[in-house]
Design a protein around this motif. Structure first.
Motif, PDB file in Angstrom:
ATOM      1  N   LEU A 163       0.847  -1.193   0.000  1.00  0.00           N
ATOM      2  CA  LEU A 163       0.000   0.000   0.000  1.00  0.00           C
ATOM      3  C   LEU A 163       0.882   1.242   0.000  1.00  0.00           C
ATOM      4  CD1 LEU A 163      -2.599  -1.104   2.708  1.00  0.00           C
ATOM      5  CD2 LEU A 163      -2.827  -1.247   0.219  1.00  0.00           C
ATOM      6  N   LYS A 164       0.399   2.307  -0.599  1.00  0.00           N
ATOM      7  CA  LYS A 164       1.182   3.544  -0.682  1.00  0.00           C
ATOM      8  C   LYS A 164       1.006   4.313   0.627  1.00  0.00           C
ATOM      9  CE  LYS A 164       2.149   5.346  -4.557  1.00  0.00           C
ATOM     10  NZ  LYS A 164       2.149   6.006  -5.899  1.00  0.00           N
ATOM     11  N   VAL A 165       1.899   4.059   1.564  1.00  0.00           N
ATOM     12  CA  VAL A 165       1.794   4.659   2.898  1.00  0.00           C
ATOM     13  C   VAL A 165       2.937   5.609   3.235  1.00  0.00           C
ATOM     14  CG1 VAL A 165       0.408   2.792   3.867  1.00  0.00           C
ATOM     15  CG2 VAL A 165       2.905   2.621   3.909  1.00  0.00           C
ATOM     16  N   LYS A 166       3.974   5.638   2.397  1.00  0.00           N
ATOM     17  CA  LYS A 166       5.090   6.542   2.682  1.00  0.00           C
ATOM     18  C   LYS A 166       4.605   7.990   2.620  1.00  0.00           C
ATOM     19  CE  LYS A 166       9.289   5.948   1.686  1.00  0.00           C
ATOM     20  NZ  LYS A 166      10.611   5.838   1.008  1.00  0.00           N
ATOM     21  N   GLY A 167       4.945   8.750   3.662  1.00  0.00           N
ATOM     22  CA  GLY A 167       4.565  10.149   3.705  1.00  0.00           C
ATOM     23  C   GLY A 167       3.128  10.403   4.115  1.00  0.00           C
ATOM     24  N   LYS A 168       2.422   9.355   4.557  1.00  0.00           N
ATOM     25  CA  LYS A 168       1.010   9.507   4.900  1.00  0.00           C
ATOM     26  C   LYS A 168       0.790  10.011   6.323  1.00  0.00           C
ATOM     27  CE  LYS A 168      -1.041   7.912   1.123  1.00  0.00           C
ATOM     28  NZ  LYS A 168      -1.972   8.734   0.327  1.00  0.00           N
ATOM     29  N   TYR A 169       1.831   9.921   7.159  1.00  0.00           N
ATOM     30  CA  TYR A 169       1.630  10.239   8.574  1.00  0.00           C
ATOM     31  C   TYR A 169       2.556  11.383   8.998  1.00  0.00           C
ATOM     32  CZ  TYR A 169      -0.838   5.805   8.480  1.00  0.00           C
ATOM     33  OH  TYR A 169      -1.723   4.799   8.182  1.00  0.00           O
ATOM     34  N   PRO A 170       2.099  12.223   9.929  1.00  0.00           N
ATOM     35  CA  PRO A 170       2.878  13.410  10.325  1.00  0.00           C
ATOM     36  C   PRO A 170       4.197  13.087  11.018  1.00  0.00           C
ATOM     37  CG  PRO A 170       0.962  13.129  11.763  1.00  0.00           C
ATOM     38  CD  PRO A 170       0.789  12.177  10.618  1.00  0.00           C
ATOM     39  N   ASP A 171       4.343  11.862  11.545  1.00  0.00           N
ATOM     40  CA  ASP A 171       5.577  11.505  12.248  1.00  0.00           C
ATOM     41  C   ASP A 171       6.628  10.891  11.317  1.00  0.00           C
ATOM     42  OD1 ASP A 171       4.184   9.200  11.787  1.00  0.00           O
ATOM     43  OD2 ASP A 171       4.228   8.459  13.836  1.00  0.00           O
ATOM     44  N   GLY A 172       6.406  10.998  10.011  1.00  0.00           N
ATOM     45  CA  GLY A 172       7.395  10.532   9.053  1.00  0.00           C
ATOM     46  C   GLY A 172       7.287   9.053   8.733  1.00  0.00           C
ATOM     47  N   ASN A 173       8.386   8.468   8.240  1.00  0.00           N
ATOM     48  CA  ASN A 173       8.389   7.081   7.767  1.00  0.00           C
ATOM     49  C   ASN A 173       9.272   6.145   8.594  1.00  0.00           C
ATOM     50  OD1 ASN A 173       6.758   7.757   5.440  1.00  0.00           O
ATOM     51  ND2 ASN A 173       8.594   8.665   4.530  1.00  0.00           N
ATOM     52  N   THR A 174       9.761   6.643   9.739  1.00  0.00           N
ATOM     53  CA  THR A 174      10.658   5.817  10.557  1.00  0.00           C
ATOM     54  C   THR A 174      10.007   4.511  10.971  1.00  0.00           C
ATOM     55  OG1 THR A 174      11.654   7.852  11.416  1.00  0.00           O
ATOM     56  CG2 THR A 174      12.123   5.826  12.609  1.00  0.00           C
ATOM     57  N   TRP A 175       8.691   4.524  11.186  1.00  0.00           N
ATOM     58  CA  TRP A 175       7.961   3.335  11.632  1.00  0.00           C
ATOM     59  C   TRP A 175       8.091   2.181  10.639  1.00  0.00           C
ATOM     60  CZ3 TRP A 175       3.588   1.634   8.798  1.00  0.00           C
ATOM     61  CH2 TRP A 175       3.147   2.527   7.796  1.00  0.00           C
TER      62      TRP A 175
END
Length: 298
Positions: free
Chosen positions: A130-142
């Motif tokens: 799924l295209k989830v990179k950049g979807k969350y305010p805390d970045g992509n570290t997760w």
């Protein structure tokens, strides 16, 4: 004469290995072609949501409210609150084939870690990313780092799995994965680090494709926030607690900050799998709905 015999045997062995490599390449090519098919992807989403999903057409009369984003798909699967009768998706904004991975013929048994937890890779499955990179305010570290690695990286979250069976009130996965009062270890959102638990018939979604004529199982692959996860008495059950007094807005915030699906795992069913291959059909959905409602009065 002995050298000629040895040479012939070696040539025959090399030929056999070449044929085996060609066969593996053919199977891999078939697998990629099949699982990258746009129509099959649409069917997978329809089966997971239990609602009609269509490809988005800019020329069609589609309102923005009907366009399914990855964020909405995430929430509808975990909270079961989709009220739109028909969804449309723009495939290029929904899926991320760069991060697809074919585990169907995985032979590497190396132990892997993600988020400092053992990561059991889903052997036998294909991951539609799924295209989830950049979807969350805390970045992509997760998400950790791209590419093969056996070790964890700082800040990434562990991997968990969950199914979406409507009959899931029996155990770890509840009806539409809804946070409810009848959960086994408390109210909240359940998933498992064990792919075999999620693979069980009661938990995985099954459907028969009109595109390929084949039957499949589907499971979601998540990352789960270790700071908000509770390991249950059964260590293969993980819980994100959700108090029943929280508002819809708070519930959404808890979900988005705690558990994030990043891939859809799909596996072709064989004749001896013994699963309900019609569960994704209209009849299967009606049967599942009946069973879910009936369980409320059990």
């Amino acid at each position: 004469m002995l050298n000629q015999t040895y040479s012939a045997e070696r040539e025959s062995s090399a030929h056999t290995h070449r044929e085996q490599d060609k066969k593996r390449e053919t199977l891999l090519s078939y697998s990629l072609t099949m699982y990258l098919d746009s129509n099959l992807k649409i069917e997978v989403l329809s089966s997971l949501l239990g609602q009609i999903v269509q490809p988005y057409n800019e020329k069609g009369c589609v309102t923005s409210a009907n366009i399914l984003s990855v964020d909405d798909f995430h929430l509808y699967n975990l909270l079961g609150k989709a009220y739109v009768r028909e969804f449309f998706i723009d495939e290029k904004d929904f899926f991320d084939p760069e991060y697809d991975y074919d585990f169907t013929d995985l032979s590497d048994s190396s132990q892997c870690m993600r988020g400092d937890e053992l990561y059991e890779r889903p052997k036998g499955w294909y991951r539609m990313a799924l295209k989830v990179k950049g979807k969350y305010p805390d970045g992509n570290t997760w998400l950790g780092k791209k590419g093969w690695r056996s070790h964890s990286v700082p800040g990434e979250w562990p991997v968990s799995y969950h199914g979406t069976s409507l009959e899931g009130a029996k155990g770890i996965i509840r009806s539409h994965y809804t946070a409810g009062d009848r959960a086994m270890y408390g109210r909240g959102i359940y998933s498992t680090p064990d792919i075999h638990v999620a693979d069980r018939e009661d938990y995985a979604k099954t459907f028969t494709s009109k595109t390929t004529g084949k039957s499949y199982k589907v499971i979601l692959q998540n990352r789960i926030n270790p700071e908000k996860r509770v390991i249950c008495q059964r260590s293969d059950y993980w819980l994100i607690p959700v108090d029943k007094e929280v508002s819809t807005k708070e519930e959404k915030q808890i979900v988005e900050s705690s558990i994030r699906p990043y891939g859809i795992l799909i596996k072709e069913l064989n004749d001896d799998d013994g699963s309900d291959k019609d569960a994704g059909s209209l009849g299967g959905i009606i049967h599942s709905l009946f069973s879910a409602v009936n369980s409320l009065f059990s």
